[in-house]
Design a protein around this motif. Structure first.
Motif, mmCIF file in Angstrom:
data_model
loop_
_atom_site.group_PDB
_atom_site.id
_atom_site.type_symbol
_atom_site.label_atom_id
_atom_site.label_comp_id
_atom_site.label_asym_id
_atom_site.label_seq_id
_atom_site.Cartn_x
_atom_site.Cartn_y
_atom_site.Cartn_z
ATOM 1 N N GLU A 27 40.922 -11.841 71.286
ATOM 2 C CA GLU A 27 41.064 -11.543 69.860
ATOM 3 C C GLU A 27 42.093 -10.442 69.628
ATOM 4 O O GLU A 27 42.926 -10.537 68.717
ATOM 5 C CB GLU A 27 39.725 -11.138 69.263
ATOM 6 N N THR A 88 50.020 -16.109 54.476
ATOM 7 C CA THR A 88 49.183 -16.827 55.430
ATOM 8 C C THR A 88 48.921 -15.981 56.671
ATOM 9 O O THR A 88 47.787 -15.888 57.145
ATOM 10 C CB THR A 88 49.856 -18.156 55.842
ATOM 11 N N TYR A 92 45.362 -14.424 57.953
ATOM 12 C CA TYR A 92 44.835 -14.678 59.287
ATOM 13 C C TYR A 92 44.448 -13.373 59.958
ATOM 14 O O TYR A 92 43.411 -13.287 60.612
ATOM 15 C CB TYR A 92 45.839 -15.436 60.162
ATOM 16 N N HIS A 96 40.754 -13.715 60.392
ATOM 17 C CA HIS A 96 40.751 -14.367 61.707
ATOM 18 C C HIS A 96 40.574 -15.874 61.603
ATOM 19 O O HIS A 96 39.967 -16.506 62.457
ATOM 20 C CB HIS A 96 39.697 -13.764 62.629
ATOM 21 N N ARG A 97 41.105 -16.415 60.547
ATOM 22 C CA ARG A 97 41.159 -17.871 60.379
ATOM 23 C C ARG A 97 42.193 -18.164 59.307
ATOM 24 O O ARG A 97 42.520 -17.311 58.483
ATOM 25 C CB ARG A 97 39.811 -18.456 59.992
ATOM 26 N N ILE A 98 42.723 -19.366 59.360
ATOM 27 C CA ILE A 98 43.676 -19.782 58.345
ATOM 28 C C ILE A 98 42.888 -20.548 57.301
ATOM 29 O O ILE A 98 42.256 -21.574 57.607
ATOM 30 C CB ILE A 98 44.800 -20.642 58.943
ATOM 31 N N ARG A 99 42.902 -20.051 56.098
ATOM 32 C CA ARG A 99 42.141 -20.693 55.038
ATOM 33 C C ARG A 99 42.909 -21.898 54.500
ATOM 34 O O ARG A 99 44.126 -21.845 54.313
ATOM 35 C CB ARG A 99 41.843 -19.689 53.933
ATOM 36 N N ARG A 156 33.034 -13.954 54.626
ATOM 37 C CA ARG A 156 33.825 -14.932 55.387
ATOM 38 C C ARG A 156 34.999 -15.450 54.600
ATOM 39 O O ARG A 156 35.952 -15.959 55.140
ATOM 40 C CB ARG A 156 32.936 -16.094 55.807
ATOM 41 N N ASP A 157 34.935 -15.419 53.278
ATOM 42 C CA ASP A 157 36.035 -15.928 52.464
ATOM 43 C C ASP A 157 36.895 -14.791 52.084
ATOM 44 O O ASP A 157 37.925 -14.604 51.892
ATOM 45 C CB ASP A 157 35.488 -16.642 51.222
#
Length: 157
Positions: A27, A88, A92, A96-99, A156-157
């Protein structure tokens, strides 16, 4: 009897401890890569803005040239695509994610850029316009679905 159970559970704890360290390293390494990419994107964005300012200057000097105006339009639209890509990468890094919502917005901006450039240059035919309209409809549908079915957990969002 209790002793074998403790000995059997210890390797699992050690493995999970090693796994946790490897995942933390992974990570952190990904975060480092994304931070480097963000700096590269920032430099690219700044260079693009300088390029747009230079193109505006050249366009003012040669206002009658169609190619200069087309270049200016393409450069301005490219800056918008870079801004969306920059967003973007920063999302991230934060989540830690691409929405899907953000990714679909980047794709929509990119497709609109290509559409505007093609329309301005008068090089798009009817089938190109239909294909672009279908692609935009799918991307807009994906964005609407991403907003409609977004996770309810604000963390999370």
């Amino acid at each position: 009897m209790a002793k074998p159970d403790v000995e059997e559970s210890q390797p699992a704890v050690i493995i999970s401890g090693v796994r946790a360290r490897i995942l933390r390293f992974y990570e952190r390494f990904l975060d480092l890569i994304v931070v480097v990419l963000i700096f590269v994107m920032l430099i690219t964005l700044l260079a693009s803005v300088v390029g747009v300012v230079w193109d505006v200057y050249e366009t003012i000097l040669s206002f009658r040239e169609e190619a200069a105006i087309q270049g200016l339009v393409a450069d301005v639209l490219s800056v918008f695509v870079l801004i969306e890509l920059f967003r973007t990468f920063t999302d991230y890094l934060e989540f830690h994610r691409i929405r899907l919502r953000v990714l679909s917005e980047v794709a929509i901006v990119f497709v609109l850029r290509e559409l505007f450039i093609g329309l301005y240059a008068h090089r798009l035919g009817p089938m190109d316009l239909i294909a672009t309209a279908v692609l935009l409809a799918v991307l807009i549908g994906a964005r609407i679905a991403a907003v409609q079915y977004a996770p309810k957990n604000p963390e999370r969002d």
